[in-house]
Scaffold this active site. Structure first.
Site, PDB file in Angstrom:
ATOM      1  N   ARG A  54       0.832  -1.216   0.000  1.00  0.00           N
ATOM      2  CA  ARG A  54       0.000   0.000   0.000  1.00  0.00           C
ATOM      3  C   ARG A  54       0.869   1.270   0.000  1.00  0.00           C
ATOM      4  O   ARG A  54       0.515   2.266  -0.624  1.00  0.00           O
ATOM      5  CB  ARG A  54      -0.920   0.014   1.216  1.00  0.00           C
ATOM      6  CG  ARG A  54      -2.039  -1.024   1.108  1.00  0.00           C
ATOM      7  CD  ARG A  54      -3.008  -0.857   2.241  1.00  0.00           C
ATOM      8  NE  ARG A  54      -4.082  -1.816   2.194  1.00  0.00           N
ATOM      9  CZ  ARG A  54      -5.103  -1.821   3.042  1.00  0.00           C
ATOM     10  NH1 ARG A  54      -5.177  -0.918   3.990  1.00  0.00           N
ATOM     11  NH2 ARG A  54      -6.049  -2.727   2.948  1.00  0.00           N
ATOM     12  N   ASP A 163     -15.447  10.103   9.088  1.00  0.00           N
ATOM     13  CA  ASP A 163     -14.349   9.152   8.878  1.00  0.00           C
ATOM     14  C   ASP A 163     -13.048   9.923   9.059  1.00  0.00           C
ATOM     15  O   ASP A 163     -12.998  11.137   8.861  1.00  0.00           O
ATOM     16  CB  ASP A 163     -14.411   8.541   7.460  1.00  0.00           C
ATOM     17  CG  ASP A 163     -13.681   7.215   7.377  1.00  0.00           C
ATOM     18  OD1 ASP A 163     -14.346   6.165   7.375  1.00  0.00           O
ATOM     19  OD2 ASP A 163     -12.434   7.218   7.342  1.00  0.00           O
TER      20      ASP A 163
HETATM   21  C1  LIG Z   1     -14.065  -1.178   7.004  1.00  0.00           C
HETATM   22  S1  LIG Z   1     -14.590   0.495   6.977  1.00  0.00           S
HETATM   23  C2  LIG Z   1     -16.216   0.365   7.683  1.00  0.00           C
HETATM   24  C3  LIG Z   1     -17.253   1.111   6.870  1.00  0.00           C
HETATM   25  C4  LIG Z   1     -18.700   0.926   7.368  1.00  0.00           C
HETATM   26  N1  LIG Z   1     -18.843   1.356   8.725  1.00  0.00           N
HETATM   27  C5  LIG Z   1     -19.143  -0.497   7.187  1.00  0.00           C
HETATM   28  O1  LIG Z   1     -19.275  -1.230   8.160  1.00  0.00           O
HETATM   29  O2  LIG Z   1     -19.351  -0.907   6.031  1.00  0.00           O
HETATM   30  C6  LIG Z   1     -13.646   1.200   8.347  1.00  0.00           C
HETATM   31  C7  LIG Z   1     -13.544   2.714   8.281  1.00  0.00           C
HETATM   32  O3  LIG Z   1     -13.054   3.190   9.548  1.00  0.00           O
HETATM   33  C8  LIG Z   1     -12.246   4.320   9.302  1.00  0.00           C
HETATM   34  N2  LIG Z   1     -11.348   4.565  10.447  1.00  0.00           N
HETATM   35  C9  LIG Z   1     -10.255   3.864  10.811  1.00  0.00           C
HETATM   36  N3  LIG Z   1      -9.672   4.427  11.883  1.00  0.00           N
HETATM   37  C10 LIG Z   1     -10.423   5.502  12.214  1.00  0.00           C
HETATM   38  C11 LIG Z   1     -10.327   6.489  13.232  1.00  0.00           C
HETATM   39  N4  LIG Z   1      -9.332   6.498  14.126  1.00  0.00           N
HETATM   40  N5  LIG Z   1     -11.276   7.450  13.287  1.00  0.00           N
HETATM   41  C12 LIG Z   1     -12.284   7.463  12.381  1.00  0.00           C
HETATM   42  N6  LIG Z   1     -12.428   6.559  11.386  1.00  0.00           N
HETATM   43  C13 LIG Z   1     -11.503   5.589  11.304  1.00  0.00           C
HETATM   44  C14 LIG Z   1     -11.496   3.956   8.026  1.00  0.00           C
HETATM   45  O4  LIG Z   1     -10.997   5.087   7.355  1.00  0.00           O
HETATM   46  C15 LIG Z   1     -12.554   3.200   7.234  1.00  0.00           C
HETATM   47  O5  LIG Z   1     -13.192   4.026   6.293  1.00  0.00           O
END
Ligand SMILES: C[S@@+](CC[C@H](N)C(=O)[O-])C[C@H]1O[C@@H](n2cnc3c(N)ncnc32)[C@H](O)[C@@H]1O
Length: 296
Positions: A54, A163
Site C-alpha cells: 500500500r 471518517d
Molecule cells: C471497514 S470500513 C467500515 C465502513 C462501514 N462502517 C461499514 O461497516 O461498512 C472502516 C472505516 O473506519 C475508518 N477509520 C479507521 N480508523 C479511524 C479512526 N481512528 N477514526 C475514524 N475513522 C476511522 C477507516 O478510514 C474506514 O473508512
C-alpha cells in the site's frame, strides 16, 4: 513513442526498482507506531507485506525511493500532509449497501417508528455513522428513513457521517458507485434512489438521500466536537482495527454521546468490552442500548 524520453523512462524505472526494495524492520516498526498513535490502527508484523504494497504507491507518488527515507519524512513536521495520506493508504475502507442487514431490520422495525413519532412532534433526531468509509452505510440509513417517511425532509432528522480518511470522504461526497458496488441494494430501492452515473457502469445516489447526510472528517481518537447526543450510532467494522485499550476507551465516550434511550450498532466481530458491560446491554446481534434504557 517508446524511447522518446530515455532519461525520464530510466528515472522512473530506477525509482520503481528502488521502491521495490523491502521495508526494513525498523521502518515497519516506525510506520506501525505512527498508525497506532495517529489513528489507533494496529498493524501486526503479519501485515508487513500489505503495508509495503500500500505504501509503495505513496513512495512513487511523492518520489521517495526507500522506506527509511519515507519514515523520516512522515515523522517530520513537513511530512504532516503525507502522514494523512499514509493513514488513508493504511485504512481498510471495504463497505457495502445494507451490510449486516439485521441492523437495518432493527432500524426499520424497532427504532424508526419511535424516532419518526418524535420527529413529527418537532423533536430533533440525530444518527451518527462513525467510520462511514465511502458512504454506503449512511446512504443505506438515509434510504431506510425515506422508505419509512417519504416526507422526511420536513423534519429535523439528519445523519452525521464521519471518517478519519479525507480521500474516502471525497468518494462518499461524490456518491457514485460501480454496478458491482450496488449488488446489496434491492431492485425497488435502486429504482427509487439511484440515478445514472457519469460513466456507463456507474450509478449516482439521488439528492433526497444525499441531503439527509452531512459528511465530516473526524478521528475517533481525537476530540468529538458534537455537543448534543445521538439517537442512534452505527460504528461498524471500525474498532476491529484498534487494540483492546483503544476500544475500551471508546465505549464510555459512545455511551456519553448517546441519548439515554439510544441505540449502538457494531460490526459482526466487534463487542462492547468488559469495562463497559454495565453501561450497555446487548439486544441481540451486535446491537446495544444504554442499560438505563433497557431497565426502564
Ligand atoms: C471497514 S470500513 C467500515 C465502513 C462501514 N462502517 C461499514 O461497516 O461498512 C472502516 C472505516 O473506519 C475508518 N477509520 C479507521 N480508523 C479511524 C479512526 N481512528 N477514526 C475514524 N475513522 C476511522 C477507516 O478510514 C474506514 O473508512
Amino acid at each position: 513513442m517508446t524511447g522518446t524520453h530515455p532519461p525520464l523512462a530510466s528515472a522512473v524505472q530506477s525509482s520503481r526498482a528502488q521502491v521495490g526494495a523491502s521495508m526494513s524492520d525498523a521502518a515497519f516498526t516506525a510506520i506501525s507506531g505512527l498508525a497506532k498513535s495517529e489513528a489507533g490502527l494496529i498493524l501486526p508484523v503479519g501485515k508487513m507485506t500489505m503495508v509495503q504494497s500500500r505504501l509503495r504507491k505513496r513512495l512513487l507518488a511523492i518520489g521517495i525511493e526507500d522506506f527509511d527515507s519515507y519514515v523520516s519524512f512522515v515523522s517530520s513536521r513537513e511530512g504532516e500532509a503525507e502522514r494523512k495520506s499514509m493513514i488513508s493508504a493504511l485504512t481498510t475502507n471495504v463497505s457495502h449497501f445494507f451490510r449486516e442487514g439485521h441492523h437495518f431490520e432493527i432500524l426499520r422495525n424497532q427504532v424508526l417508528p419511535g424516532l419518526l413519532a418524535r420527529a413529527r412532534r418537532g423533536e430533533r433526531i440525530r444518527i451518527w455513522s462513525a467510520g462511514c468509509s465511502s458512504g454506503q452505510e449512511p446512504y443505506s440509513i438515509a434510504m431506510c428513513l425515506l422508505e419509512a417517511a417519504p416526507d422526511i425532509a420536513r423534519y429535523d432528522i439528519r445523519i452525521l457521517a464521519s471518517d478519519i480518511d479525507e480521500a474516502i470522504l471525497a468518494r462518499a461526497e461524490e456518491a457514485v458507485y460501480s454496478v458491482q458496488q450496488i449488488s446489496g441494494l434491492p431492485e425497488p430501492l435502486r429504482q427509487r434512489y439511484l440515478l445514472t452515473g457519469p460513466t456507463p457502469d456507474t450509478v449516482r445516489v439521488a439528492r433526497p438521500v444525499c441531503q439527509l447526510v452531512s459528511l465530516r472528517q473526524l478521528n475517533l481518537l481525537g476530540q468529538w466536537p458534537m455537543r448534543r447526543p445521538f439517537d442512534v450510532i452505527f460504528c461498524r467494522n471500525v474498532v476491529i482495527y484498534f487494540d483492546t485499550a483503544t476500544q475500551a476507551g471508546l465505549w464510555p465516550r459512545f455511551h456519553a454521546a448517546l441519548q439515554p434511550d439510544g441505540w449502538l450498532f457494531l460490526g459482526h466481530s466487534e463487542r462492547v468490552s468488559e469495562n463497559a458491560h454495565a453501561l450497555f446491554t446487548s439486544i441481540g446481534m451486535t446491537a446495544y442500548r444504554p442499560t438505563t434504557a433497557v431497565a426502564r
